[in-house]
Scaffold this motif. Sequence first.
Motif, PDB file in Angstrom:
ATOM      1  N   PRO A 424       9.472  56.222  -1.396  1.00 47.14           N
ATOM      2  CA  PRO A 424       9.593  55.010  -2.240  1.00 47.14           C
ATOM      3  C   PRO A 424      11.023  54.486  -2.296  1.00 47.14           C
ATOM      4  O   PRO A 424      11.253  53.268  -2.315  1.00 47.14           O
ATOM      5  CB  PRO A 424       9.127  55.495  -3.618  1.00 47.14           C
ATOM      6  N   VAL A 425      11.990  55.391  -2.289  1.00 48.35           N
ATOM      7  CA  VAL A 425      13.402  54.961  -2.299  1.00 48.35           C
ATOM      8  C   VAL A 425      13.739  54.260  -0.983  1.00 48.35           C
ATOM      9  O   VAL A 425      14.450  53.245  -0.963  1.00 48.35           O
ATOM     10  CB  VAL A 425      14.333  56.183  -2.515  1.00 48.35           C
ATOM     11  N   PHE A 662      15.949  56.441   5.865  1.00 46.99           N
ATOM     12  CA  PHE A 662      15.115  57.622   6.096  1.00 46.99           C
ATOM     13  C   PHE A 662      15.503  58.743   5.138  1.00 46.99           C
ATOM     14  O   PHE A 662      16.681  58.918   4.815  1.00 46.99           O
ATOM     15  CB  PHE A 662      15.281  58.117   7.545  1.00 46.99           C
ATOM     16  N   ASP A 663      14.486  59.491   4.757  1.00 50.68           N
ATOM     17  CA  ASP A 663      14.709  60.650   3.885  1.00 50.68           C
ATOM     18  C   ASP A 663      14.904  61.881   4.761  1.00 50.68           C
ATOM     19  O   ASP A 663      13.945  62.422   5.295  1.00 50.68           O
ATOM     20  CB  ASP A 663      13.512  60.848   2.953  1.00 50.68           C
ATOM     21  N   PRO A 670      26.609  63.146   7.901  1.00 51.07           N
ATOM     22  CA  PRO A 670      26.082  61.795   7.654  1.00 51.07           C
ATOM     23  C   PRO A 670      26.355  60.810   8.790  1.00 51.07           C
ATOM     24  O   PRO A 670      25.492  59.996   9.115  1.00 51.07           O
ATOM     25  CB  PRO A 670      26.806  61.368   6.371  1.00 51.07           C
ATOM     26  N   ALA A 671      27.524  60.900   9.419  1.00 47.35           N
ATOM     27  CA  ALA A 671      27.837  59.951  10.499  1.00 47.35           C
ATOM     28  C   ALA A 671      26.850  60.132  11.649  1.00 47.35           C
ATOM     29  O   ALA A 671      26.399  59.168  12.275  1.00 47.35           O
ATOM     30  CB  ALA A 671      29.272  60.154  10.990  1.00 47.35           C
ATOM     31  N   GLN A 672      26.505  61.389  11.919  1.00 47.75           N
ATOM     32  CA  GLN A 672      25.562  61.612  13.021  1.00 47.75           C
ATOM     33  C   GLN A 672      24.143  61.236  12.638  1.00 47.75           C
ATOM     34  O   GLN A 672      23.359  60.815  13.489  1.00 47.75           O
ATOM     35  CB  GLN A 672      25.622  63.072  13.459  1.00 47.75           C
ATOM     36  N   PHE A 723      20.626  53.692   5.879  1.00 47.29           N
ATOM     37  CA  PHE A 723      20.722  54.332   4.564  1.00 47.29           C
ATOM     38  C   PHE A 723      20.145  55.739   4.629  1.00 47.29           C
ATOM     39  O   PHE A 723      19.046  55.940   5.146  1.00 47.29           O
ATOM     40  CB  PHE A 723      19.961  53.526   3.506  1.00 47.29           C
ATOM     41  N   ILE A 724      20.900  56.676   4.098  1.00 53.21           N
ATOM     42  CA  ILE A 724      20.452  58.060   4.043  1.00 53.21           C
ATOM     43  C   ILE A 724      19.868  58.327   2.662  1.00 53.21           C
ATOM     44  O   ILE A 724      20.520  58.064   1.646  1.00 53.21           O
ATOM     45  CB  ILE A 724      21.631  59.021   4.304  1.00 53.21           C
ATOM     46  N   VAL A 725      18.646  58.814   2.642  1.00 52.31           N
ATOM     47  CA  VAL A 725      18.006  59.226   1.392  1.00 52.31           C
ATOM     48  C   VAL A 725      17.849  60.739   1.465  1.00 52.31           C
ATOM     49  O   VAL A 725      17.527  61.281   2.526  1.00 52.31           O
ATOM     50  CB  VAL A 725      16.647  58.514   1.221  1.00 52.31           C
TER      51      VAL A 725
END
Lengths: 784, 159
Positions: A424-425, A662-663, A670-672, A723-725
Amino acid sequence: MKSAGTKSSASPVGEDVPRIDARQKVTGAAIFADDIQFGDSLLHARIKRSPHPHALVRKIDTTRARALPGVKAVVTGEDFPRHIGLYLQDRYIFCRDRVRYVGDPVAGVAATTPEIAQKALDLIEVDYEVLEPVLDPELGTHAEAAILHPDLGQYVVAGFIFPKPGTNISNHFKIRKGDVVGAWGRCAAIVEHRYRIPHIQHVPIEPHVAVARVEPSGEITLWGSSQSPFAQRNLIAQSMGISQSQMRVVAPLVGGGFGSKAGVSMEALVVAIATKVPGRSVKLLLTREEEFYTAFVRQGLVSHFKMGCDAKGRLLAMENVFYWDGGAYTEYGVNVTRAAGYSSSGPYEVPNIKTDSYCVYTNHPVGGPMRGFGMPEMHAGLEQCIDELALKVGMDAVEFRRINCLKAGSPLPTGSKMHPTGLPVCIDKAADAIGWGKKPAASAPNKRRGKGLALMWKAPAMPPNAGSSAWVELAEDGTVTVGVGGQEIGQGVFTVAAQMAAAALGVPYESVRIASPVDTRYSPYEWQTVASRLTWSMGNAIVNAARDAKRQILGTVGEAWEETPEDLDIVNGVVISYKTEKEIPLKNLAVYGLPKPNDQGWRGGPVIGRGAFMPTYVTGLDPETGQGERSVVHFTTGAQAVELEVDLDTGRIEILRGVSAFDVGKAINPAQVKAQMEGGFVQGMSSALFESLNLKDGVVRSPSFVDYRIATTADAPRDLQSFIVEEAQDDGPWGARGIGEHSMVPTIPAIANAIYDAVGVRLEGPPFTAEKVYLAMLEAGVVK
Amino acid sequence: MTLHEIHVTVNDEPEQVAVPANMTLMRMLREKLALTGTKNGCSAGECGACTVLLNGEPVNSCMVLAVECDGARIVTVEGLAGEDRLAPVQETILRAGGVQCGFCTPGILISAHALLERNPTPSDDEIREALVGNLCRCTGYLPILESVREAARMQSAAG
């Protein structure tokens, strides 16, 4: 005293550390399989291949080829009677009685130069009896279709694959949940559609290459560009009739895999040839044309979806039929079929669902695993249907997804429950970033602008007992070497492996190196570098190995300091005591241990930590209903959104913006993670707009980079956001789960939905070329 | 096959090589001089992985015969870095995350380096055009484009 806060801020997990392999890659020092030097005694192999999609082999005459000076070996299927295959052992190394696709290997030559080997191929005479081919997976299931594998009932098959002997169906996976027939009557809206997804290819820039040498003792060494050195050891050894320990696979850096270098593709060919010239190394390097004709393909799909919802937009039922074009043999296709089956609801709660997913033998190239493992193909249709259903019931497509998407505890099509998920996020992030609901003006009067969004889910599709292992060893200077069997294929796993080892042991990232190349003789076992499973599975093994090493070190120091290991820790490469504040750098004890007082001997010694991981909780599924306790280890979920323009004069599509969310559970780097999201978006975009092998009468009609266009710098969107979740995975290292493949799963339907938003047309399937879009607009009356 | 003696300067080193007439520059670099940084992606001039500088111009070395190169100056990826420092675009591609599998990287670095030599302040479109013949399947190109922009900034700041 060091606080816990200091420790965690020093951890390299969650940091954008530089790639461990980047410097060697920018200086030309990185060694790929084709770069290994074997000297002038190297022999070169070429393969004689079938020109027919389907034929019986009556006779192969190699006499003239053998007589050509410089030819050292000519082999045919006669000498290699055993089958080979990952889930279903349905092929010979060289065809023995029948050829099943254009490019099927019938003979192999080793010669002193590639030119002589090529010349020898022309001297091999093969007498074929041409048969009627099967060129469509749906028609391949009909009773009148030619049967391509009459011996299907005799093949060795994995327990979770269900072939239907006497037909072309190599696997039939079923979901039967709830009452679909009864549910249709309660639906306020129903949509029904059929899609056709073409065969495409992985197109790593590095072609397949393998070098084999057979020692006079019978031991075999294989050097190759490989995602699966251990699976190759196992499968090739079995097919050659030798023990796995006699087979060694050395696998340096891979110049792009995307699945094409998983399992056994062309490697067994060169091993078979090498058995005829013991002591000589034999190289087989596929030409780019040969890549397009004979390397694994992402199999085609014909999909039918029917889905319905109530007046409030709640999904009530789905009925799905998938015909996977598995091709001539089915290295991975049968499991793609299974994965698509158990994921066939998409990332939605669907109380009533009936799915039939068929893998069908055809006279097309062999279906391998490709980034997404069936999910991009399946979601391509499913996520367009969701948009259509929302439209039909009068709801906003994003709102419809918010209502129906999986949340923690949602029931899944196989009967189990969804684990905590940030889906959902992800929807909110993607919708917000693309400006959902707002429609900017097009950039020119002859253009129309549109936005589209799609969701995805995907589990690692693998046998229930796919294992990982790792070791961690300290050198005299306190630096750490980590042994892994997973492969660096560009995804950055060596970097992430070093980060996790450093964090779990308590040393700086810079003092960790990865023992490479992967070599099945020295490296620890790893099932395969597939399924986006390494960060999670191999990561767990690395953490276990690092903890084992740490336990040994703290035990030694605890004895020396007469303290309990619980009061000790390793921080930044130094063993410290929280109780006494004593310190000792690892290099002071790493190999030689610590002296006891008064010259009374030593304690400790070389440190080597070992760790393994294998999921033990994945259960089987009922063959008739697809129901079971836990079908997979976990699902990565996510969303993508695009904004594009369609040129009304040409039908050309320009992707203006792309958003991914994506979760990943936890981003170790994080960069990768973002690099995977961006690269996957562009590969997905390329598959949506440009790519098709254009199979006609069983022949690949686009066997070059000119005919088979992939995205170039001219096509990359100017604006990509990622975006990283992070909704932690309960059994992942630091909560991590995979991301590599997922990033190209929702791209095709996100683009298709945006095209519909812009000009109101939908196509049967990608690629959405300018020509096809223009003709669709013409037919729909959008242009005249 | 008859061998032909040629003299070339590769990465500032003079070399004397005996090559058959049908040997490409790419194969000569990889097989005769062990400069395997230059990659073979298609042998058809379509992917750009084998790009090298031939007398200062970027070329697909799989499309050039070695015998044509007698007297030529050649620069490969191995020759881009100085004694103890990387060339600007090598440095920036590391930082921008423009390297994944690394197979296209040598060709991309050569094309980018050549662009910056002839146009120290390229526009975004000029960068895209200069690299359009270098295929990359991993990165999606954006970090690569960014690294070229950044290298241009670095070079102009250094004067």
